[in-house]
Design an enzyme around this catalytic site. Structure first.
Site, short mmCIF file in Angstrom:
data_model
loop_
_atom_site.label_atom_id
_atom_site.label_comp_id
_atom_site.label_asym_id
_atom_site.label_seq_id
_atom_site.Cartn_x
_atom_site.Cartn_y
_atom_site.Cartn_z
N CYS A 132 -42.14 38.60 -79.46
CA CYS A 132 -40.72 38.92 -79.54
C CYS A 132 -39.92 37.68 -79.18
O CYS A 132 -40.30 36.92 -78.29
CB CYS A 132 -40.38 40.05 -78.56
N CYS A 167 -46.21 51.56 -72.67
CA CYS A 167 -45.44 51.32 -73.87
C CYS A 167 -44.26 50.44 -73.47
O CYS A 167 -43.61 50.67 -72.47
CB CYS A 167 -44.95 52.67 -74.33
N CYS A 171 -36.75 38.58 -72.84
CA CYS A 171 -36.41 39.24 -71.57
C CYS A 171 -37.38 38.78 -70.48
O CYS A 171 -38.60 38.74 -70.70
CB CYS A 171 -36.46 40.75 -71.73
N CYS A 188 -46.24 55.24 -79.89
CA CYS A 188 -45.39 54.08 -79.62
C CYS A 188 -45.89 52.93 -80.49
O CYS A 188 -47.01 52.44 -80.29
CB CYS A 188 -45.50 53.74 -78.13
N CYS A 229 -40.40 41.13 -69.34
CA CYS A 229 -41.23 41.74 -70.39
C CYS A 229 -42.41 40.84 -70.77
O CYS A 229 -42.22 39.67 -71.10
CB CYS A 229 -40.38 42.01 -71.62
N GLU A 252 -50.76 46.18 -80.79
CA GLU A 252 -51.07 47.34 -79.96
C GLU A 252 -50.20 48.53 -80.31
O GLU A 252 -49.04 48.39 -80.66
CB GLU A 252 -50.83 47.00 -78.49
N1 SAH Z 1 -37.47 45.40 -77.96
C1 SAH Z 1 -37.05 46.74 -77.79
C2 SAH Z 1 -38.21 47.73 -77.84
C3 SAH Z 1 -39.48 47.32 -77.13
S1 SAH Z 1 -39.37 47.22 -75.39
C4 SAH Z 1 -36.24 46.90 -76.50
O1 SAH Z 1 -36.19 45.96 -75.72
O2 SAH Z 1 -35.63 47.94 -76.33
C5 SAH Z 1 -39.27 48.94 -74.94
C6 SAH Z 1 -38.74 49.19 -73.54
O3 SAH Z 1 -39.65 48.67 -72.55
C7 SAH Z 1 -37.41 48.50 -73.27
O4 SAH Z 1 -36.50 49.43 -72.74
C8 SAH Z 1 -37.75 47.45 -72.23
O5 SAH Z 1 -36.65 47.18 -71.40
C9 SAH Z 1 -38.93 48.09 -71.51
N2 SAH Z 1 -39.77 47.14 -70.76
C10 SAH Z 1 -40.13 45.89 -71.10
N3 SAH Z 1 -40.90 45.33 -70.15
C11 SAH Z 1 -41.05 46.24 -69.17
C12 SAH Z 1 -41.72 46.26 -67.92
N4 SAH Z 1 -42.41 45.22 -67.48
N5 SAH Z 1 -41.63 47.37 -67.18
C13 SAH Z 1 -40.95 48.46 -67.62
N6 SAH Z 1 -40.30 48.49 -68.78
C14 SAH Z 1 -40.34 47.40 -69.56
FE1 SF4 Z 2 -38.41 41.86 -76.75
FE2 SF4 Z 2 -39.56 42.76 -74.53
FE3 SF4 Z 2 -36.96 42.20 -74.53
FE4 SF4 Z 2 -37.84 44.35 -75.89
S1 SF4 Z 2 -37.92 44.05 -73.67
S2 SF4 Z 2 -36.40 42.78 -76.59
S3 SF4 Z 2 -39.84 43.57 -76.57
S4 SF4 Z 2 -38.61 40.72 -74.84
#
Ligand code: SAH
Ligand code: SF4
Length: 344
Positions: free
Chosen positions: A108, A333, A112, A101, A115, A88
């Site tokens: 990944c 994003c 987290c 984006c 996420c 995406e």
């Molecule tokens: N892996 C990298 C980049 C992709 S995630 C990272 O973690 O920075 C990009 C951003 O989206 C990160 O700041 C992450 O904390 C945020 N993010 C992930 N899941 C989310 C959610 N459910 N709601 C809001 N932000 C989210």
């Molecule tokens: Fe990976 Fe999602 Fe954590 Fe970014 S926020 S490092 S995409 S698991």
């Protein structure tokens, strides 16, 4: 072989090997990166034979566009890779410009808990032509020029360092997409080794750096971001305090606000304390959690988001709130997970 996996220099080598003039490489890349022509047939300053040769031996990129989903402030593009995975890309309409984006991995490994991309773990890294292909396909369908790229889609860009680096080189080179280094952002969950590598790398360290902190206490951060067990908050902050960043620029700290988890005044105060400890200045981006039926969290009410921001402001830290209007339609994003979307 994909043309968009090559630098100008590498393509010049290739055309030399087949006995063409060196400038042909420049001509080919001009069509692709300046005019967004994604079909060799249309490269009319090459001879018929040359076009046929390219068609037989090269591809421009490898993504098949499956679907476009529109929201008021953004558009999501779903692509299929050659081996059948869905990735995406989100085009975001900002006040006076467009931001793309892009994804850097399929899934990944960081895991987290808030996420959606983390749910199925990591499938694989994206290749250079798959990262560049996202830009080219979206740009070829978009009237205005895309000048900003953020690596905030699926995946952890620094875990795919080599391919992300080469894609960045293509993005910022004058023979390539010619984007300003200040308009390309790498968002990372804070892999210490890779951040150190970035700090040594003249190309990568001039990009915008965004770091997902998400919690100001080690134990809380560990529970949200398992990588924090080995890449501790303390070590991460040390790397950021000493990161060789131009003095007029600020590293961006990303903080996803989750209701009842990390959104209290004490969290804001501690975050401010940590950010003021070093000599460096930071800016903070607050991202109210985007809910997902499969994730066990809620978005805080806006009063709490504003209260959090106010605490940071009062500490003299510039703090912005990032909300996507598109979330009714799809995760914004940074909250991408396509399998489900396709099944629906
Ligand atoms: N892996 C990298 C980049 C992709 S995630 C990272 O973690 O920075 C990009 C951003 O989206 C990160 O700041 C992450 O904390 C945020 N993010 C992930 N899941 C989310 C959610 N459910 N709601 C809001 N932000 C989210
Ligand atoms: Fe990976 Fe999602 Fe954590 Fe970014 S926020 S490092 S995409 S698991």
């Amino acid at each position: 072989m994909y043309i968009t996996s090559l630098t100008l220099q590498e393509l010049e080598e290739k055309v030399k090997q087949i006995g063409w003039e060196r400038y042909r490489a420049h001509q080919i890349l001009n069509w692709i990166y300046k005019r967004f022509v994604l079909d060799f047939e249309q490269m009319t300053n090459l001879s018929k034979e040359q076009r046929a040769f390219l068609k037989d031996n090269y591809l421009i990129h490898s993504l098949e566009l499956l679907k476009v989903v529109e929201a008021p402030d953004s558009k999501k593009f779903l692509f299929k890779t050659r081996d059948g995975h869905i990735i995406e890309t989100v085009l975001i309409y900002e006040r006076d410009h467009l931001t793309l984006c892009v994804s850097s991995q399929i899934g990944c490994a960081v895991g987290c808990t808030f996420c959606a991309t983390a749910k199925d773990g990591l499938t694989r890294n994206l290749r250079v032509e798959e990262i560049i292909g996202q830009f080219l396909q979206v740009q070829s369908l978009t009237k205005d020029k895309i000048r900003n790229v953020v690596f905030m889609g699926m995946g952890e860009p620094l875990a795919n360092y080599e391919n992300v680096r080469k894609a960045v080189e293509i993005m910022v080179s004058s023979w390539g997409l010619d984007l300003s280094k200040r308009r390309v952002s790498i968002s990372t969950s804070g892999l210490i080794n890779q951040l150190n590598r970035m700090a040594q790398d003249p190309l990568m360290r001039e990009l915008n750096l965004a770091v997902s902190i998400n919690a100001p206490f080690q134990s809380l951060r560990e529970s949200l971001m398992p990588l924090s067990k080995t890449n501790t908050l303390e070590e991460l902050l040390e790397v950021l305090y000493s990161f060789p960043y131009p003095p007029d620029r600020r590293i961006m700290i990303e903080y996803v606000l989750i209701h009842g988890v990390n959104d209290e005044v004490e969290h804001a105060k501690e975050l401010a304390r940590l950010l003021k400890k070093g000599k460096k200045k930071f800016k903070v981006n607050l991202i109210p959690f985007n809910p997902d039926p499969e994730l066990p969290y809620k978005r805080p009410p806006m009063e709490k988001v504003y209260r959090f921001q106010k605490v940071l402001w009062e500490e003299g830290i510039s703090t912005f709130i990032r909300i996507s209007k598109g979330i009714g339609l799809f995760g914004a994003c940074g909250q991408l997970r396509s399998k489900r979307l396709v099944l629906r």
